[in-house]
Design a protein around this motif. Structure first.
Motif, short mmCIF file in Angstrom:
data_model
loop_
_atom_site.label_atom_id
_atom_site.label_comp_id
_atom_site.label_asym_id
_atom_site.label_seq_id
_atom_site.Cartn_x
_atom_site.Cartn_y
_atom_site.Cartn_z
N LEU A 99 0.83 -1.21 0.00
CA LEU A 99 0.00 0.00 0.00
C LEU A 99 0.86 1.25 0.00
CD1 LEU A 99 -2.81 -1.05 2.44
CD2 LEU A 99 -3.17 -0.05 0.16
N GLY A 103 -0.14 2.26 -3.34
CA GLY A 103 -1.54 2.61 -3.05
C GLY A 103 -1.89 4.03 -3.45
N ALA A 107 -6.69 5.33 -0.50
CA ALA A 107 -6.57 3.98 0.04
C ALA A 107 -5.52 3.93 1.14
CB ALA A 107 -6.21 3.00 -1.07
N ARG A 108 -4.45 4.70 0.95
CA ARG A 108 -3.42 4.75 2.00
C ARG A 108 -4.00 5.34 3.27
NH1 ARG A 108 2.09 5.77 -0.27
NH2 ARG A 108 2.13 7.71 0.90
N PHE A 158 -5.11 -8.17 0.26
CA PHE A 158 -4.81 -7.27 -0.86
C PHE A 158 -4.34 -8.14 -2.03
CE2 PHE A 158 -4.83 -4.64 2.84
CZ PHE A 158 -5.45 -3.48 2.40
N VAL A 211 -7.45 -0.22 -4.84
CA VAL A 211 -6.64 0.62 -3.95
C VAL A 211 -5.34 1.12 -4.58
CG1 VAL A 211 -7.56 -0.40 -1.83
CG2 VAL A 211 -5.55 -1.43 -2.92
N ASP A 212 -5.03 0.66 -5.79
CA ASP A 212 -3.74 1.08 -6.34
C ASP A 212 -3.83 2.45 -7.00
OD1 ASP A 212 -5.29 -0.61 -8.39
OD2 ASP A 212 -3.87 0.51 -9.64
#
Lengths: 371, 394
Positions: A99, A103, A107-108, A158, A211-212
């Motif tokens: 992350l 991320g 998301a982070r 993840f 989330v990326d």
């Protein structure tokens, strides 16, 4: 130009050494091995809530302490030395790093604070991407990952997936209880680390589950993978050190022919060889970590971490084998600890890249035509 | 390190590199990458001239105190010099024994007269030194030296009788420091003297030892009534062992990063040969190339740990393993080099690339023997670092 520990770094190492010597004894490790979860829940609570270990190398903006890979390595070395059974590696060194490196901002902000606080057990898988299909605003994810570290106990997985019809990868946060996700705990020889097989059958995820940061994913993935290898190398270094310590203690105590077997040169030299390999590995692991801390570019970071992992894997396995041998008959028993290291060393050798594969990658790099 | 210091170091590095570029040229160009271990008999006269060139440039005695003609440079700068010297292909140093071993020993333990007499000529490259420690029956068991010395009070001279062996470049040297027994009947490390003896005299004869490589870098030195002045003793009679051991302690790893530059160059030659010969397609060779590269990184980081720990003068684990590690790494590189050469390896080659690979293969067999064999190194590690029971000593 020097490779020295600062006072703060020495303190981190000393604290980890002290806490784990008391909390992760052989008996505690064996209790964790026998438990359903596979880890020491009290110790996990403590390192998250009291000791701040999960936060160590995560960014300050997301609740981390903002320290470097070097501090992380010092801590992991002690965990490996004590065979600490914890969801730490999967949560922090796999999911947390992935992350942090790849991320997207939102998301982070969503996922890193609970990881840093030790409130979330997470895991991640770098290889064998799943298949993701766009479904309205969201996604449908399918596929199978054969072995995921702590895959059965993690709260969030993840997972990497290839987007159907597009030449692109995406990273998804999948809650453990997502409908369509089947998790099967696997029986492992090394009971200090648990793996599970995960099957995703049309798991439906909303848009926020991705989330990326697409612009950073490819590079971030390489960096996260390098950090994961470095982290495992640090654990393996600690494990190898423990093998030497066990062997020194045993051979100085065990008497045959009226003298401690450690006084025989055949034994002394093998202990000395263990130390040579361990110190060489320590130099490599610390050097790679110092380079990472100083912001090494991705290609350099990858080579250094591959080298550290290749070397540490072999050192650990070799030292575990020597410990087993030099313990004689009792080395073959369940009750003595060499077997725990032997199994962990073997399992880790073939995880995150076996030495042969990593060396092949290094050779390809080394043999590239000079520019 | 703050930015100003980093700038200073970068400037110093550029200064060394620039000087080497300008001076290791012309008649000295043929010395590039030559004269190292296994090649020490290459152009000794020209290499002595090179030593004087270095002296004129102010590149000798970098770590020596200014009071004795040195430059008093920091550890960091000495390392930078060694790195840049090696990177430029600077030749093996003829003055190494005088500058890094005897010089610091005299500065620490010598009399004022000895310092005045010997130090300037080490610095300016006018006198060369050899080391007289090992004997036919005092190899790993160095304390068993049998060479004798006695003081001829009437003439005010020491008289030396005996034999030393494995003396590098004795035939090219002017002086030798000799560990000799001054108390008849004494045993082991007691009753020894540390003498400074001129080599060019009738009582000294030198016989080259032909090595397995065919070349002769080492010698036997015979003392048959050899003489040296009464005050050419360092320390008092009976203190020879302590002085001899202190001398070995002055080699503190400063030059190791320079040595690694040479190793790196050798690995590049192996890689180039592997590409050229097709050996680079062999998966087993590729594994060994990568292994070798990893070892090079290990040595670099190990040296950086040694430098960090060198300041308090204690010998740490990473320093204790270093000799064993590098010598075995180098031997493995030699085996890789010769395997990369394949069928060509059994022929004697004169071209620089292949000659060098064969030299690494053959000469590296000495690496694990001299300066403490593998077996002695493992004893030292087991006893000093791991605290295991000591071997019996006479």
């Amino acid at each position: 130009m020097k490779l020295a520990l600062t006072e703060d770094q020495a303190l981190i190492r000393a604290t980890a050494e002290r806490v784990l010597a008391e909390a992760s004894t052989s008996a505690a490790v064996r209790r964790a091995m026998d438990s359903a979860a596979g880890y020491d829940t009290d110790l996990w609570r403590r390192i998250g809530a009291e000791l701040g270990w999960c936060a160590l190398a995560l960014p300050e903006a997301q609740g981390g302490l903002g320290l470097s890979a070097f501090e992380q390595v010092l801590l992991l070395e002690q965990m490996g030395r004590r065979l600490a059974c914890l969801p730490y590696f999967a949560t922090v060194c796999l999911a947390g790093q992935l992350l942090a490196q790849a991320g997207r901002e939102s998301a982070r902000a969503r996922w890193l604070p609970p990881i840093a606080a030790g409130q979330l057990r997470a895991t991640a898988s770098f290889e064998a991407p799943l298949a993701a299909r766009r479904a309205g605003d969201g996604w449908q994810v399918s596929g199978r990952i054969a072995q995921v570290l702590d895959g059965a106990s993690a709260d969030t997985v993840f997972a990497l997936a290839r987007i159907e019809g597009e030449d692109a990868l995406a990273l998804f946060a999948v809650p453990a209880d997502a409908p369509g996700l089947r998790r099967t705990a696997l029986q492992t020889w090394d009971l200090t680390r648990r793996y599970a097989a995960l099957v995703f059958e049309d798991v439906t995820l909303d848009a926020a589950a991705r989330v990326d940061d697409p612009a950073r994913l490819a590079e971030g993935l390489r960096r996260a993978q390098a950090y994961a290898r470095l982290s495992l190398a640090a654990e393996q270094l600690g494990g190898a050190q423990a093998c030497l310590e066990l062997t020194l203690a045993y051979t100085q105590n065990r008497k045959q022919f009226g003298r401690a077997i450690a006084s025989f040169q055949a034994v002394k030299h093998r202990c000395a060889e263990m130390m040579v390999k361990i110190e060489a590995t320590r130099s490599m692991v610390y050097g790679a970590a110092a380079g990472a801390a100083a912001g090494a570019p991705t290609a350099v970071l990858a080579c250094e971490c591959d080298a550290a992992k290749a070397l540490a894997s072999e050192t650990y396995f070799w030292c575990a084998g020597e410990a087993l041998q030099l313990h004689g008959g009792v080395g073959f028993t369940w009750d003595y600890d060499p077997q725990l290291h032997f199994k962990r060393a073997h399992a880790g050798r073939h995880w995150l890249g076996a030495p042969e594969r990593l060396r092949e990658a290094l050779a390809a790099h080394l043999l590239e035509p000079a520019p | 390190m703050n930015a100003a210091a980093a700038n200073d170091e970068a400037a110093f590095r550029a200064e060394v590199a620039g000087w080497m570029r300008a001076h290791l040229a012309g008649r000295f160009a043929k010395l590039r990458h030559r004269g190292g271990p296994g090649d020490e008999d290459f152009e000794p006269a020209l290499r002595k001239e090179w030593e004087r060139e270095l002296a004129r440039g102010g590149w000798t005695g970098l770590g020596w105190p200014k009071a004795y003609g040195g430059r008093g440079l920091s550890l960091e700068r000495q390392v930078i010099f060694h790195e840049e010297y090696a990177r430029a292909g600077g030749p093996g140093r003829m003055g190494h024994i005088g500058e890094t071993l005897l010089g610091p020993t005299l500065i620490a333990y010598g009399s004022e007269a000895q310092k005045r007499r010997f130090l300037p000529r080490i610095l300016d490259g006018s006198e060369y030194w050899a080391q007289g420690y090992s004997e036919p029956n005092a190899g790993s068991d160095l304390a068993n030296v049998q060479t004798r010395c006695r003081l001829d009070e009437a003439r005010g001279e020491w008289i030396v009788d005996g034999q030393k062996v494995w003396t590098s470049l004795a035939h090219e040297s002017d002086w030798i420091f000799v560990l000799a027994r001054c108390e008849p009947g004494s045993k082991g490390s007691k009753g020894l003297a540390f003498l400074l003896v001129p080599l060019k005299q009738p009582g000294v004869s030198i016989r080259p030892i032909r090595q397995l490589t065919g070349s002769c870098e080492f010698n036997e030195v015979f003392f048959d009534g050899a003489r040296t002045a009464a005050d050419h003793i360092v320390g008092r009679p009976g203190e020879g062992w302590a002085i001899a051991m202190a001398l070995l302690g002055f080699e503190r790893g400063i030059s190791t990063l320079g040595q690694q530059m040479h190793f790196g160059h050798e690995l590049e030659l192996v890689v180039a040969q592997a590409r050229a010969s097709g050996a680079a397609d062999d998966p087993a060779i590729r594994q060994r190339l990568a292994q070798s590269w990893i070892g090079l990184r290990v040595m670099r980081y190990n040296a950086l740990r040694m430098l960090a720990d060198a300041e308090d003068g204690r010998l740490r684990p990473e320093a204790l393993i270093y000799k064993y590690y590098w010598s075995n790494w180098h031997r493995a590189l030699g085996e890789l080099a010769i395997d990369v050469l394949g069928e060509e390896g059994r022929l004697v080659h004169q071209d620089e690339a292949r000659r060098r690979l064969q030299q690494v293969f053959f000469f590296s067999r000495a690496d694990t023997i001299y300066a403490g064999t593998n077996e002695i190194q493992l004893n030292l590690i087991a006893e000093r670092a791991l605290g295991l029971p000591r071997e019996p000593r006479g």
